[in-house]
Motif scaffolding. Structure first.
Motif, mmCIF file in Angstrom:
data_model
loop_
_atom_site.group_PDB
_atom_site.id
_atom_site.type_symbol
_atom_site.label_atom_id
_atom_site.label_comp_id
_atom_site.label_asym_id
_atom_site.label_seq_id
_atom_site.Cartn_x
_atom_site.Cartn_y
_atom_site.Cartn_z
ATOM 1 N N PRO A 176 10.311 10.552 4.518
ATOM 2 C CA PRO A 176 10.918 11.162 3.337
ATOM 3 C C PRO A 176 10.715 10.345 2.067
ATOM 4 N N VAL A 177 10.201 9.124 2.187
ATOM 5 C CA VAL A 177 10.036 8.247 1.016
ATOM 6 C C VAL A 177 8.696 7.529 1.100
ATOM 7 N N LYS A 178 8.174 7.142 -0.045
ATOM 8 C CA LYS A 178 6.875 6.461 -0.047
ATOM 9 C C LYS A 178 6.988 4.969 0.262
ATOM 10 N N GLU A 179 8.197 4.380 0.121
ATOM 11 C CA GLU A 179 8.343 2.941 0.341
ATOM 12 C C GLU A 179 7.953 2.530 1.759
ATOM 13 N N THR A 180 8.275 3.364 2.745
ATOM 14 C CA THR A 180 7.944 3.011 4.126
ATOM 15 C C THR A 180 6.493 3.335 4.482
ATOM 16 N N LEU A 181 5.750 3.836 3.513
ATOM 17 C CA LEU A 181 4.319 4.090 3.712
ATOM 18 C C LEU A 181 3.458 2.962 3.163
ATOM 19 N N GLU A 182 4.069 2.023 2.458
ATOM 20 C CA GLU A 182 3.307 0.939 1.844
ATOM 21 C C GLU A 182 2.553 0.142 2.899
ATOM 22 N N GLY A 183 1.256 0.033 2.712
ATOM 23 C CA GLY A 183 0.351 -0.535 3.704
ATOM 24 C C GLY A 183 -0.670 0.492 4.153
#
Length: 246
Positions: free
Chosen positions: A170-177
């Motif tokens: 639901p958020v882009k922060e946990t997609l970083e990487g």
């Protein structure tokens, strides 16, 4: 908001089991009842969504000593046998959510779990919209319908604590990487928007193998990426009483 408890949630996504994994993952779950009160699986339980793989997963999760709740992921849909896989899991005692919810009694706590596969579309400022070709409209409309179903389920559920379980983020922060170019295929802000509107205590998701473990919705709800490659272990344990999460 709800009263915080010491409820412990074991969670993992993206275990991608096949016949060669039969028996191996179950051994890694030994003693889980001593570490957690409930086990949640955030999709991509199989590799190619075949019924044979689904049966392997069901056998690995059969009759666990604590309640198990799962959603399916895109891999589990690949062979168009998602309904059959879900039934195999249910026959093994696993609760499978499909854009709906369930309430579990965990000790003195009523835990509400809402969720499903989720879907993509991207995030604020860099997302698809329901404009143009029918295919794009259908893509975004699919995510929006899922988000609306979650919002309704969260509003209807009566529980002390509420957790949302998803495959997509639901958020882009946990997609970083992950490569930024594929963010629209890894999640959607519409999912976070729905949960923020209805309220929850925690969101768990998988899908982003190279992503980051922690994030937060614009409304301040904790988000945790529990994909197995991110955790580096059979499952993580998350305590709802901890303000910063596990």
């Amino acid at each position: 908001m709800s009263i915080l408890t010491d409820l412990r949630i074991a969670a993992v996504g993206d275990i991608h089991l096949g016949e060669d994994g039969r028996g191996h993952y179950r051994r890694r779950l030994q003693g889980i009842e001593e570490r957690a009160d409930v086990f949640m699986l955030a999709g991509d339980l199989t590799r190619h969504g075949t019924l044979e793989e689904g049966k392997v997963v069901a056998d690995e999760l059969r009759d666990l000593p604590i309640p198990a709740v799962a959603v399916l992921g895109n891999h589990d849909y690949h062979s168009d046998l998602e309904h059959e896989i879900a039934e195999e899991l249910r026959d093994a005692g696993v609760i499978v959510l499909d854009d709906d919810g369930v309430v579990l009694q965990c000790g003195d706590t009523k835990l509400g779990v809402v969720g499903g596969k989720g879907f993509g579309g991207g995030f604020a400022g860099k997302c698809a919209s329901e404009f143009g070709e029918r295919e794009i409209k259908n893509f975004v409309a699919h995510t929006r319908s899922i988000a609306e179903a979650w919002k309704l389920a969260l509003k209807e559920i009566v529980a002390d604590e509420r957790v949302v379980l998803s495959h997509y983020s639901p958020v882009k922060e946990t997609l970083e990487g992950e490569p930024a170019e594929i963010y629209p295929f890894l999640g959607s802000y519409l999912l976070a928007e729905a949960v923020d509107t209805a309220g929850a205590d925690l969101i768990l998701h998988g899908h982003a193998h190279k992503g980051s473990p922690k994030g937060m919705t614009p409304g301040g709800i904790r988000v945790r990426n529990v994909a197995l490659p991110v955790l580096g272990r059979a499952y993580g344990v998350y305590c709802l009483e901890c303000e910063n999460g596990s």
